[in-house]
Scaffold this active site. Structure first.
Site, PDB file in Angstrom:
ATOM      1  N   GLY A 116      61.077  -1.293  43.511  1.00 20.91           N
ATOM      2  CA  GLY A 116      60.596  -0.748  42.242  1.00 20.91           C
ATOM      3  C   GLY A 116      59.190  -0.219  42.377  1.00 20.91           C
ATOM      4  O   GLY A 116      58.419  -0.232  41.420  1.00 20.91           O
ATOM      5  N   GLY A 117      58.860   0.236  43.613  1.00 23.61           N
ATOM      6  CA  GLY A 117      57.488   0.642  43.862  1.00 23.61           C
ATOM      7  C   GLY A 117      56.585  -0.568  43.703  1.00 23.61           C
ATOM      8  O   GLY A 117      56.919  -1.691  44.083  1.00 23.61           O
ATOM      9  N   SER A 200      62.684  -0.564  49.635  1.00 24.63           N
ATOM     10  CA  SER A 200      61.847   0.389  48.898  1.00 24.63           C
ATOM     11  C   SER A 200      60.445  -0.197  48.729  1.00 24.63           C
ATOM     12  O   SER A 200      59.778  -0.503  49.709  1.00 24.63           O
ATOM     13  CB  SER A 200      62.504   0.736  47.562  1.00 24.63           C
ATOM     14  OG  SER A 200      61.863   1.823  46.951  1.00 24.63           O
TER      15      SER A 200
END
Length: 510
Positions: A116-117, A200
């Site tokens: 989610g960054g 991510s």
């Protein structure tokens, strides 16, 4: 009194073994009660720390009696959680799955860091339910931590107690790792065998940990999934952004403590406006990261990860790193207007005078792939991943690095999802049936890919070398041979098959 509590816990643990219901565990801050299902003990929403806003976290408060930890707690406070979390309530919660409690088994621990960054995300997600990994005799841990402006607003330029505000979200993760080590034996885990893995933004956080002195020695192996993107924050920029936010809120160095009581929505709105004014707009597909994210200050974070490698303190940490075929580039799969002429125009706009080189290199690497695949191939994460692997493998005596590429697509993919960013998450957790990727319940191909991937993740956590039934021997990466394990219906080890293609893509990212 303490002896009575320990005795009571021992009786409860004995009863738990007899009935296999309502398991309890004694951890550093108190007694917790979870659930037992599918031959796995699960504890959710365990407090591992606490903190004031913009201050470093501290150990969680101790409690008396038994805390029920049977359901996920609230999310960490963030912009996109629809008010489901009161600030501070979901920021420091851990979830644990294990096959044994306080049994001396010393199982490897797999510590999941969500994506989610650096601004959204949660450990409370079905694809990351740890029960199926834990069935393979590892302890699985996942955590929430502070995000976005609460985790990464850099106020260190104001000095004093605010110097410790830089990289708070990362120090939350470090606190959680220390908590896991402290309580590992209660969950049947080995405090000296912890593997961090994340996808991510989670992969980016792992890369950051590899460059943080305070994280050294807290884990022994690392798996970075689709996380290789350059973070460009430096103190000069983030300290100025912090000062801009303070000024925009009408505060000064003398009234800075008022930051702790400003309503979250106001803080978020002002901080977002200041970020855009200072750095510009940011999209999830951007190859570079800035704003409310880790800051390379030379002290708490020694260097930018992926430049192209990590700090030398990480040289002894075995590494798995990889990506998916498409990542965030699947928009042309269901484009009914896509023609050769339109494709040529798109390729020219992106690659300019290197277009013909790119097309030739793509066809050499993927002779059976379509024009939509050529337009939809990941344009940065694999290129950065290979740069990391080149750097690591060139260090004399460094721990091995293993490189993978997920290319599998469900037979039921009718919506053009492709081999999309985050498809690896349900597969490596052995939770393969996920409607977001049109992976249908009972699909035997999905189950086979997922069985093999999760076995590779677990064997890496156990031994430092990934191996699984149905998978050829996975040799460590060298730049000369470019070993990449392809995850598809058939798992194959390929050597430098797309080097020309990735070199072209990497040249655009420098």
């Amino acid at each position: 009194m303490k002896k009575l509590i320990i005795f009571a816990v021992s009786l409860l643990l004995f009863a738990c073994k007899q009935t296999q219901t309502e398991p309890v565990a004694q951890i550093s801050s108190g007694v917790i009660e979870g659930v037992f299902a599918d031959n796995v003990y699960a504890f959710k929403g365990i407090p591992y720390a606490k903190a004031e806003r913009f201050m470093p976290c501290e150990p969680a408060d101790a409690w008396e009696g038994v805390m029920e930890c049977k359901e996920y707690g609230p999310w960490a406070k963030q912009a996109e959680n629809d008010g489901r979390s009161e600030e501070g309530k979901g920021d420091f919660l851990a979830n644990v799955w294990t096959k044994g409690l306080n049994d001396g088994a010393k199982r490897p621990i797999m510590f999941w860091i969500h994506g989610g960054g650096y601004f959204v995300g949660s450990a409370n997600a079905d694809p990351t339910d740890g029960v199926h990994l834990a069935q393979k005799d590892v302890v699985v841990v996942s955590i929430n931590h502070r995000l976005d402006v609460l985790g990464f607003l850099d106020l260190s330029g104001f000095g004093g107690k605010w110097e410790k505000s830089v990289n708070l979200g990362m120090f939350d993760i470090i606190a959680a790792l220390k908590w896991v080590r402290e309580n590992a034996e209660a969950f049947g885990g080995d405090p000296d065998n912890i593997t961090v893995f994340g996808e991510s933004g989670g992969g980016g956080k792992i890369a950051t940990l590899l460059c943080m002195p305070e994280a050294k020695g807290l884990f022994s192996k690392a798996i970075i999934q689709s996380g290789a993107r350059l973070n460009t924050n430096i103190s000069e920029k983030t300290q100025q952004l912090g000062k801009n936010v303070v000024a925009a809120l009408g505060l000064t160095a003398e009234t800075l403590d008022d930051l702790k009581t400003i309503p979250y929505d106001s803080l978020l709105s002002v901080s977002r406006r200041c970020q855009i004014e200072f750095f510009g707009e940011h999209s999830p597909a951007d190859a570079k990261i800035w704003g409310y994210a880790p800051t390379a200050d030379g002290k708490t974070l020694l260097q930018q990860p992926y430049t192209p490698g990590f700090a030398s303190q990480a040289d002894d940490v075995p590494l798995m790193i990889g990506s998916t075929f498409n990542e965030l580039e699947t928009k042309f799969y269901n484009d009914s207007t896509l023609t050769d002429a339109k494709a040529d125009s798109i390729l020219t706009a992106y690659h300019g005078d290197k277009k013909e080189q790119f097309v030739a290199a793509f066809k050499e690497a993927y002779p059976e792939r379509s024009i939509a695949d050529m337009l939809g191939i990941d344009s940065n994460i694999r290129a950065y991943s290979l740069a990391v692997a080149d750097s690591r493998s060139a260090i004399a005596g460094a721990a091995p690095v293993y490189v993978y590429l997920l290319t599998w697509v469900s037979d039921y993919d009718t919506e053009g999802s492709g081999c999309y960013h985050s498809l690896d998450i349900p597969l490596c957790f052995n939770n393969p049936y996920d409607e977001r990727y049109q992976v249908k319940d009972g699909d035997p191909k999905a189950q086979t890919v997922s069985d093999r991937m999760s076995d590779l993740w677990v064997s890496f956590a156990k031994t430092g070398k990934p191996a699984a039934e149905g998978v050829p021997e996975w040799t460590a990466y060298t730049k000369e041979n470019g070993e990449t394990m392809i995850f598809d219906n058939e798992f194959m080890l390929k050597n430098n098959f797309d080097r020309k293609l990735q070199d072209i893509l990497y040249s655009k990212l420098k």
